[in-house]
Design a protein around this motif. Structure first.
Motif, PDB file in Angstrom:
ATOM      1  N   HIS A 263      20.832 -41.149 -13.524  1.00 11.43           N
ATOM      2  CA  HIS A 263      21.402 -39.803 -13.631  1.00 11.43           C
ATOM      3  C   HIS A 263      20.309 -38.737 -13.524  1.00 11.43           C
ATOM      4  N   GLU A 264      19.224 -38.935 -14.220  1.00  8.85           N
ATOM      5  CA  GLU A 264      18.121 -37.972 -14.204  1.00  8.85           C
ATOM      6  C   GLU A 264      17.499 -37.861 -12.809  1.00  8.85           C
ATOM      7  N   ARG A 265      17.311 -38.998 -12.158  1.00  5.39           N
ATOM      8  CA  ARG A 265      16.724 -38.980 -10.805  1.00  5.39           C
ATOM      9  C   ARG A 265      17.663 -38.288  -9.812  1.00  5.39           C
ATOM     10  N   VAL A 266      18.949 -38.551  -9.901  1.00  7.23           N
ATOM     11  CA  VAL A 266      19.909 -37.890  -9.007  1.00  7.23           C
ATOM     12  C   VAL A 266      19.886 -36.384  -9.252  1.00  7.23           C
ATOM     13  N   LYS A 267      19.853 -35.994 -10.524  1.00  7.68           N
ATOM     14  CA  LYS A 267      19.799 -34.572 -10.876  1.00  7.68           C
ATOM     15  C   LYS A 267      18.567 -33.914 -10.259  1.00  7.68           C
ATOM     16  N   LYS A 268      17.413 -34.566 -10.354  1.00 12.03           N
ATOM     17  CA  LYS A 268      16.175 -34.012  -9.787  1.00 12.03           C
ATOM     18  C   LYS A 268      16.235 -33.945  -8.264  1.00 12.03           C
TER      19      LYS A 268
ATOM     20  N   VAL B  85       9.612 -33.122   1.363  1.00 13.81           N
ATOM     21  CA  VAL B  85       9.865 -33.573   0.004  1.00 13.81           C
ATOM     22  C   VAL B  85       9.642 -35.074  -0.007  1.00 13.81           C
ATOM     23  N   GLN B  86       8.807 -35.534  -0.913  1.00 14.75           N
ATOM     24  CA  GLN B  86       8.494 -36.952  -0.996  1.00 14.75           C
ATOM     25  C   GLN B  86       9.411 -37.640  -1.998  1.00 14.75           C
ATOM     26  N   ILE B  87       9.832 -38.850  -1.634  1.00 11.79           N
ATOM     27  CA  ILE B  87      10.595 -39.673  -2.552  1.00 11.79           C
ATOM     28  C   ILE B  87       9.926 -41.038  -2.632  1.00 11.79           C
ATOM     29  N   ASP B  88      10.177 -41.714  -3.729  1.00 18.58           N
ATOM     30  CA  ASP B  88       9.604 -43.054  -3.878  1.00 18.58           C
ATOM     31  C   ASP B  88      10.652 -44.103  -3.520  1.00 18.58           C
TER      32      ASP B  88
ATOM     33  N   ARG C 252      15.863 -30.575  -6.007  1.00 14.84           N
ATOM     34  CA  ARG C 252      14.840 -30.463  -4.958  1.00 14.84           C
ATOM     35  C   ARG C 252      15.432 -30.365  -3.560  1.00 14.84           C
ATOM     36  N   GLY C 253      16.752 -30.534  -3.444  1.00  9.04           N
ATOM     37  CA  GLY C 253      17.392 -30.453  -2.135  1.00  9.04           C
ATOM     38  C   GLY C 253      17.348 -31.743  -1.337  1.00  9.04           C
ATOM     39  N   VAL C 254      16.896 -32.829  -1.956  1.00  6.27           N
ATOM     40  CA  VAL C 254      16.907 -34.120  -1.269  1.00  6.27           C
ATOM     41  C   VAL C 254      18.357 -34.553  -1.047  1.00  6.27           C
TER      42      VAL C 254
END
Length: 155
Positions: free
Chosen positions: A41-46, A5-8, A50-52
């Motif tokens: 909030h939206e990024r944490v939710k995503k 899983v990629q994160i920025d 995604r299981g990050v």
């Protein structure tokens, strides 16, 4: 568990901020990473979806709850029972805080916390009574320099 899983860099900043203090407000985290509260909030939710981020939890000082004795126990399987059958039995033992499947001479490495050495002895008897366990080797912790270090993602 997801892999690859990629994160920025912004997600990495959010993870680092929450890893250091999971009770920080999204507004506070947003100020650090340059986003609005809603965007954090939206990024944490995503990242949760995604299981990050697997979960939010607390970290308890073991000594404050009477668990001042720590040992790492290497566990060897006897080959008669598959390791997949041994692991769930080890999970049932409350003193076993972590269990890692490892390569090498042993099959598992367990982190065990008890109140004293005598209690570790009792836990070792429990472990050795599990079908499939052939041998254990214990390493007693004298001092913990650090643990629960926040994960800092590499970008």
């Amino acid at each position: 568990m997801q892999t690859n899983v990629q994160i920025d860099a912004i997600d990495a900043g959010i993870i680092t901020a929450l890893g250091e203090d999971g009770r920080r407000s999204y507004a506070d985290v947003g100020a650090d990473v340059g986003l609005s509260t809603a965007a954090v909030h939206e990024r944490v939710k995503k990242m949760l979806e995604r299981g990050v981020i697997r979960r939010f939890s607390i970290s308890v000082d073991p000594e404050s709850v009477g668990l001042s004795f720590t040992a790492f126990v290497a566990i060897r399987n006897d080959g008669g029972v598959h390791c997949r059958e041994v692991a769930p039995r080890l999970r049932e033992i409350a003193a076993v805080q972590e269990l890692h499947s490892v390569a090498g001479e042993y099959d598992f490495l367990a982190k065990i916390r008890t109140s004293q050495a005598r209690e570790l002895e009792a836990v070792l008897y429990q472990i050795k009574a599990i079908p499939g366990v052939a041998r254990t080797t214990s390493t007693v912790v004298l001092n913990t320099e650090f643990e629960d270090q926040p994960l800092r993602p590499l970008i």
